[in-house]
Design a protein around this motif. Structure first.
Motif, PDB file in Angstrom:
ATOM      1  N   GLU A 244      38.099  11.661 -13.774  1.00 50.10           N
ATOM      2  CA  GLU A 244      39.213  11.737 -14.739  1.00 50.10           C
ATOM      3  C   GLU A 244      39.957  10.406 -14.749  1.00 50.10           C
ATOM      4  OE1 GLU A 244      41.072  15.349 -13.261  1.00 50.10           O
ATOM      5  OE2 GLU A 244      40.022  16.508 -14.791  1.00 50.10           O
ATOM      6  N   ALA A 245      39.180   9.335 -14.845  1.00 49.93           N
ATOM      7  CA  ALA A 245      39.735   7.992 -14.737  1.00 49.93           C
ATOM      8  C   ALA A 245      39.798   7.287 -16.088  1.00 49.93           C
ATOM      9  CB  ALA A 245      38.885   7.172 -13.768  1.00 49.93           C
ATOM     10  N   GLU A 246      39.661   8.049 -17.197  1.00 49.25           N
ATOM     11  CA  GLU A 246      39.554   7.361 -18.484  1.00 49.25           C
ATOM     12  C   GLU A 246      40.827   6.585 -18.849  1.00 49.25           C
ATOM     13  OE1 GLU A 246      38.711  10.562 -18.006  1.00 49.25           O
ATOM     14  OE2 GLU A 246      39.889  11.880 -19.274  1.00 49.25           O
ATOM     15  N   ALA A 247      41.992   7.120 -18.526  1.00 50.76           N
ATOM     16  CA  ALA A 247      43.226   6.394 -18.850  1.00 50.76           C
ATOM     17  C   ALA A 247      43.337   5.154 -17.966  1.00 50.76           C
ATOM     18  CB  ALA A 247      44.437   7.304 -18.667  1.00 50.76           C
ATOM     19  N   ALA A 251      43.541   1.251 -19.236  1.00 55.77           N
ATOM     20  CA  ALA A 251      44.626   0.358 -18.802  1.00 55.77           C
ATOM     21  C   ALA A 251      44.039  -0.873 -18.112  1.00 55.77           C
ATOM     22  CB  ALA A 251      45.560   1.114 -17.859  1.00 55.77           C
ATOM     23  N   PHE A 252      43.004  -0.670 -17.312  1.00 55.78           N
ATOM     24  CA  PHE A 252      42.363  -1.772 -16.580  1.00 55.78           C
ATOM     25  C   PHE A 252      41.764  -2.778 -17.560  1.00 55.78           C
ATOM     26  CE2 PHE A 252      38.892  -3.866 -14.401  1.00 55.78           C
ATOM     27  CZ  PHE A 252      39.389  -4.107 -13.129  1.00 55.78           C
ATOM     28  N   ALA A 253      41.009  -2.253 -18.543  1.00 57.84           N
ATOM     29  CA  ALA A 253      40.354  -3.132 -19.518  1.00 57.84           C
ATOM     30  C   ALA A 253      41.403  -3.939 -20.276  1.00 57.84           C
ATOM     31  CB  ALA A 253      39.514  -2.291 -20.479  1.00 57.84           C
ATOM     32  N   ASP A 254      42.461  -3.263 -20.666  1.00 59.31           N
ATOM     33  CA  ASP A 254      43.511  -3.917 -21.448  1.00 59.31           C
ATOM     34  C   ASP A 254      44.233  -4.987 -20.625  1.00 59.31           C
ATOM     35  OD1 ASP A 254      45.370  -4.150 -23.656  1.00 59.31           O
ATOM     36  OD2 ASP A 254      46.813  -3.173 -22.310  1.00 59.31           O
ATOM     37  N   LYS A 255      44.622  -4.606 -19.414  1.00 53.80           N
ATOM     38  CA  LYS A 255      45.408  -5.537 -18.587  1.00 53.80           C
ATOM     39  C   LYS A 255      44.603  -6.793 -18.243  1.00 53.80           C
ATOM     40  CE  LYS A 255      47.684  -5.814 -14.074  1.00 53.80           C
ATOM     41  NZ  LYS A 255      47.633  -5.236 -12.748  1.00 53.80           N
ATOM     42  N   HIS A 256      43.300  -6.614 -17.995  1.00 54.45           N
ATOM     43  CA  HIS A 256      42.507  -7.759 -17.530  1.00 54.45           C
ATOM     44  C   HIS A 256      41.580  -8.325 -18.607  1.00 54.45           C
ATOM     45  CE1 HIS A 256      44.209  -6.923 -13.662  1.00 54.45           C
ATOM     46  NE2 HIS A 256      43.789  -5.678 -13.741  1.00 54.45           N
ATOM     47  N   SER A 268      32.566   8.331 -24.306  1.00 58.22           N
ATOM     48  CA  SER A 268      33.782   9.089 -24.653  1.00 58.22           C
ATOM     49  C   SER A 268      34.921   8.819 -23.681  1.00 58.22           C
ATOM     50  CB  SER A 268      33.560  10.610 -24.782  1.00 58.22           C
ATOM     51  OG  SER A 268      33.558  11.254 -23.514  1.00 58.22           O
ATOM     52  N   ALA A 269      34.669   8.000 -22.636  1.00 61.10           N
ATOM     53  CA  ALA A 269      35.760   7.673 -21.706  1.00 61.10           C
ATOM     54  C   ALA A 269      36.835   6.869 -22.435  1.00 61.10           C
ATOM     55  CB  ALA A 269      35.235   6.894 -20.510  1.00 61.10           C
ATOM     56  N   LEU A 270      36.398   5.895 -23.238  1.00 61.03           N
ATOM     57  CA  LEU A 270      37.370   5.092 -23.987  1.00 61.03           C
ATOM     58  C   LEU A 270      37.511   5.653 -25.389  1.00 61.03           C
ATOM     59  CD1 LEU A 270      36.942   1.278 -23.363  1.00 61.03           C
ATOM     60  CD2 LEU A 270      38.451   2.917 -22.247  1.00 61.03           C
ATOM     61  N   SER A 271      38.710   5.609 -25.891  1.00 60.99           N
ATOM     62  CA  SER A 271      38.947   6.046 -27.260  1.00 60.99           C
ATOM     63  C   SER A 271      38.137   5.161 -28.208  1.00 60.99           C
ATOM     64  CB  SER A 271      40.443   5.937 -27.538  1.00 60.99           C
ATOM     65  OG  SER A 271      40.660   5.815 -28.901  1.00 60.99           O
ATOM     66  N   HIS A 272      37.626   5.776 -29.268  1.00 60.04           N
ATOM     67  CA  HIS A 272      36.749   5.031 -30.163  1.00 60.04           C
ATOM     68  C   HIS A 272      37.434   3.796 -30.758  1.00 60.04           C
ATOM     69  CE1 HIS A 272      33.669   3.988 -32.891  1.00 60.04           C
ATOM     70  NE2 HIS A 272      34.539   4.014 -33.876  1.00 60.04           N
ATOM     71  N   ARG A 347      38.793   6.280 -10.152  1.00 62.05           N
ATOM     72  CA  ARG A 347      40.201   6.048 -10.492  1.00 62.05           C
ATOM     73  C   ARG A 347      40.904   5.226  -9.408  1.00 62.05           C
ATOM     74  NH1 ARG A 347      44.464  10.861 -10.912  1.00 62.05           N
ATOM     75  NH2 ARG A 347      43.181  11.696 -12.574  1.00 62.05           N
ATOM     76  N   VAL A 348      40.677   5.621  -8.160  1.00 60.93           N
ATOM     77  CA  VAL A 348      41.292   4.896  -7.043  1.00 60.93           C
ATOM     78  C   VAL A 348      40.804   3.454  -7.027  1.00 60.93           C
ATOM     79  CG1 VAL A 348      41.307   4.738  -4.516  1.00 60.93           C
ATOM     80  CG2 VAL A 348      41.599   6.963  -5.621  1.00 60.93           C
ATOM     81  N   GLY A 349      39.511   3.275  -7.229  1.00 62.54           N
ATOM     82  CA  GLY A 349      38.928   1.938  -7.171  1.00 62.54           C
ATOM     83  C   GLY A 349      39.493   1.029  -8.252  1.00 62.54           C
ATOM     84  N   LEU A 350      39.586   1.555  -9.473  1.00 63.91           N
ATOM     85  CA  LEU A 350      40.110   0.726 -10.572  1.00 63.91           C
ATOM     86  C   LEU A 350      41.581   0.389 -10.339  1.00 63.91           C
ATOM     87  CD1 LEU A 350      38.374   2.464 -13.623  1.00 63.91           C
ATOM     88  CD2 LEU A 350      37.963   0.129 -12.799  1.00 63.91           C
ATOM     89  N   GLU A 351      42.332   1.356  -9.825  1.00 70.02           N
ATOM     90  CA  GLU A 351      43.757   1.095  -9.554  1.00 70.02           C
ATOM     91  C   GLU A 351      43.915  -0.003  -8.502  1.00 70.02           C
ATOM     92  OE1 GLU A 351      45.465   5.582 -10.609  1.00 70.02           O
ATOM     93  OE2 GLU A 351      45.245   4.964  -8.521  1.00 70.02           O
ATOM     94  N   LEU A 352      43.115   0.088  -7.425  1.00 72.20           N
ATOM     95  CA  LEU A 352      43.249  -0.901  -6.352  1.00 72.20           C
ATOM     96  C   LEU A 352      42.733  -2.271  -6.786  1.00 72.20           C
ATOM     97  CD1 LEU A 352      42.314   1.294  -3.264  1.00 72.20           C
ATOM     98  CD2 LEU A 352      44.573   0.442  -3.908  1.00 72.20           C
ATOM     99  N   LEU A 353      41.660  -2.268  -7.573  1.00 71.16           N
ATOM    100  CA  LEU A 353      41.162  -3.558  -8.089  1.00 71.16           C
ATOM    101  C   LEU A 353      42.235  -4.218  -8.946  1.00 71.16           C
ATOM    102  CD1 LEU A 353      37.474  -2.909  -9.288  1.00 71.16           C
ATOM    103  CD2 LEU A 353      38.209  -4.433  -7.443  1.00 71.16           C
ATOM    104  N   SER A 354      42.846  -3.410  -9.791  1.00 73.88           N
ATOM    105  CA  SER A 354      43.858  -3.944 -10.699  1.00 73.88           C
ATOM    106  C   SER A 354      45.049  -4.497  -9.929  1.00 73.88           C
ATOM    107  CB  SER A 354      44.303  -2.844 -11.668  1.00 73.88           C
ATOM    108  OG  SER A 354      45.051  -3.414 -12.705  1.00 73.88           O
TER     109      SER A 354
END
Ligand SMILES: Cc1ncc(C[n+]2csc(CCOP(=O)(O)OP(=O)(O)O)c2C)c(N)n1
Ligand SMILES: [Mg+2]
Length: 615
Positions: A244-247, A251-256, A268-272, A347-354
């Motif tokens: 459940e890490a789609e949001a 956020a990760f893609a946008d920020k970086h 379907s993880a990212l909005s079209h 989700r945890v991984g993307l948050e910590l990477l970010s």
């Protein structure tokens, strides 16, 4: 010690009803129900036990064991692996009918509890009806074929054996890294045998989905690799959705400023309309995603098995000295192709990477290139899906028409044939989970059964099954089950009179059209299969349409029905979307008397030079 005297089967189902989990803040049973087809191997034991708990653990009667296990798998996938179903069968053919479905769940890493009956443990009636006799090994039964397609296998030959076996089963089924099918082969006599089970065995237990945190060194190495990247790309797979890490991903893609390509399981993880969503990646990928992948110096692979369709058979990532960072709960996946492993929850991984990357962003020119590539691809894709009055439409045009009749909350379900490629490239899911593709095993016959499982999981969303004539003919009987269960489906059948995608593949590898399209088969007479009459005979609304405009209207009408609808349309077997895509390794004969094969082999040898082995 307080004990309760029950048969093994009674104890087993009572244990299942006591397993709970929390979904959206509500405590719910882990097992939403049991699909069952009874025979002598389970009717007296499991059958009687299931009857006793029918109000808390509903039993659904299906029409084919393989299909019911597909439905159970689809249910768990649509539930993001938080909840699941069990399947019980008789011994012999009922049991082995499950094997293909077990492989589907195994490949796709989906929890599925299989409870096939097995021969008498006491061996007195040997050989019981449907018992396979091994002359040299008394311990072998056909259920041993479940071993390679189960994450945990056990044969229950004593009633008390289920106490440790079910504990181990639950550990596997609820583990994000290990989950897959669990097979407990239940000896027929043991199902009916009583035992004084400790009362504690039936105490309620609440399971939660583990969010594994990464090792600090692995995290530091992944952050350093990303910081050094000039051309990073994210490949997102099913693991992102299961976490459940789609949001978090968006956020990760946008920020970086990192563009994202989606696998079949990850779509379907990212909005079209996400500007950094490149859509599908790989063999059935978009031009936008694949151009970036070819150039990327760093691939952040999140929750993906990196199967050949994703990696273009390992010829897709052509960037000199490109690195892969493998963010995955499963170390086996995380370290593929010398990836820097980052073993943790998505989700945890993307948050910590970010957090570790801070304000670091990919070079602006790279991000801009991605945004422009996406815009160009959308224009290209529209050419394939736009409304048309073609007499024999392409699959892509059908995809467009179904999409136009759709709503953002719809879930499209598919598995095999030409459609997975078209849908991967062209379908625009309206919401996470809106794209349900079984493309790990790509098992023909999953589609309708899978739709049933998805609808049981998501009763409030419209479930649209898109299926070729070949897959429809392979397994369709769960249309009747969907009607029995009140699980309404809209099924669109694309009838191109044969195995269209394999015919195209045959031609592309130099082969003559042979044994795929009905017209190219050995036959006395060509069947003119009436899919609407067939579907209607199973109780569905059924209609054949003659144009894309009629199709749009029929799908809209089908949405309004409360009972399963089948809409049939004739399509062109030779057309497919040639834009986008990447090479796929399909071995071409090295020698042949046919010059077309020799020419295809020469191309094949050239293409293989771009393929990397192991790095
Ligand atoms: C159980 C199974 N058998 C064989 C295959 C190989 N295969 C993949 S697609 C396909 C043909 C599918 O035909 P249809 O559903 O009509 O779709 P089309 O290719 O015409 O789009 C075959 C035989 C498979 N994926 N699954
Ligand atoms: Mg077909």
């Amino acid at each position: 010690m307080a004990t309760i005297r029950l048969t093994m089967a009674q104890a087993l189902v009572r244990f299942l009803t006591a397993q709970k989990t929390v979904v959206d803040g509500k405590t719910v049973p882990v097992f939403a129900g049991v699909f069952a087809i009874f025979g002598h191997g389970n009717v007296a034991g499991m059958g009687e036990a299931l009857y006793q708990v029918r109000d808390t653990l509903p039993t659904y009667r299906a029409h084919n064991e393989q299909s019911m296990a597909h439905a159970a798998t689809a249910y768990a996938k649509a539930m993001r692996r938080r909840r699941m179903m069990a399947c019980t069968t008789s011994i012999g053919p009922g049991a082995t009918n499950l094997v293909t479905a077990a492989a589907v769940a195994h490949v796709n890493r989906i929890p599925l509890l299989l409870l096939p009956g097995d021969v008498f443990a006491n061996r007195r009636p040997d050989p019981v009806l449907q018992q396979l006799e091994d002359f040299g090994d008394g311990t072998v039964t056909p259920n041993d074929v479940f071993r390679p397609v189960s994450r945990y296998f056990d044969r229950i030959t004593r009633p008390e054996q289920i106490i440790p076996a079910l504990a181990r089963a639950m550990t596997v089924l609820t583990d994000p890294a290990e989950c897959g099918p669990v097979t407990l082969a239940l000896c027929q006599d043991v199902q009916a045998e009583a035992y004084d089970y400790p009362a504690s065995f039936f105490e309620e237990r609440i399971w939660s989905s583990r969010r594994q945190r990464p090792d600090e060194d692995e995290l530091a190495a992944a952050i350093a690799a990303l910081r050094a990247a000039q051309k990073p790309v994210i490949v997102t797979g099913g693991g992102t959705l299961y976490s459940e890490a789609e949001a978090t991903l968006a956020a990760f893609a946008d920020k970086h400023g990192i563009p994202v390509g989606e696998t079949q399981a990850g779509k379907s993880a990212l909005s079209h309309d996400n500007p950094l969503g490149m859509g599908a990646i790989g063999v059935t990928g978009t031009g936008a995603a694949n151009e970036l992948a070819a150039d990327a110096d760093l691939v952040l692979a999140v929750g993906t098995r990196l199967q050949d369709f994703t990696t273009g058979s390992w010829a897709l990532f052509k960037g000199d000295k490109h690195r892969i960072v493998g963010l995955n709960t499963q170390p086996f996946d995380a370290a593929k192709h010398k990836a820097l492993p980052l073993v943790c929850d998505a989700r945890v991984g993307l948050e910590l990477l970010s957090a570790g990357l801070g304000s670091w962003k990919a070079p602006a020119a790279w991000t801009q290139k991605a945004i422009e590539g996406r815009g160009a691809w959308l224009k290209t894709a529209a050419r394939y899906t736009d409304a048309s009055n073609a007499e024999l439409p392409s699959d892509a045009q059908v995809v467009g028409a179904v999409q136009r009749a759709g709503k953002p909350s719809d879930i499209v379900v598919c598995a095999a044939g030409g459609l997975p490629g078209e849908l991967h490239k062209l379908w625009q899911p309206g919401a996470p989970g809106g794209y349900h593709m079984e493309y790990g095993y790509s098992c023909m016959g999953y589609e309708i059964a899978g739709g049933l499982g998805v609808k049981l999981a998501q009763p409030d969303r419209e479930v649209i099954v898109m299926v070729g004539d070949g897959s429809y003919l392979m397994a369709n009987s769960e249309i009747a089950t969907s009607i029995m269960a009140g699980a309404k489906l809209t099924i669109v059948v694309l009838d191109n009179r044969g195995y269209g995608c394999i015919n195209r593949l045959q031609r592309a590898t130099g082969g003559e059209s042979f044994n795929n399209l009905l017209r190219d088969t050995r036959h006395e007479e060509l069947p003119d299969i009436d899919f609407t009459a067939h579907a209607a005979s199973l109780g569905a609304h059924a209609v054949k349409v003659k144009s894309l405009a009629e199709l749009e209207a029929a799908v809209t009408v089908a949405r309004g029905h409360s009972r399963t609808s089948v809409v049939v349309i004739d399509t062109d077997p030779l057309e497919s979307t040639d834009a986008g895509g990447a090479w796929w390794d399909v071995a071409v004969p090295e020698v042949s008397v046919r010059p077309q094969v020799e020419a295809a082999h020469a191309n094949y040898v050239k293409a293989k030079t771009l393929q990397s082995i192991g790095d």
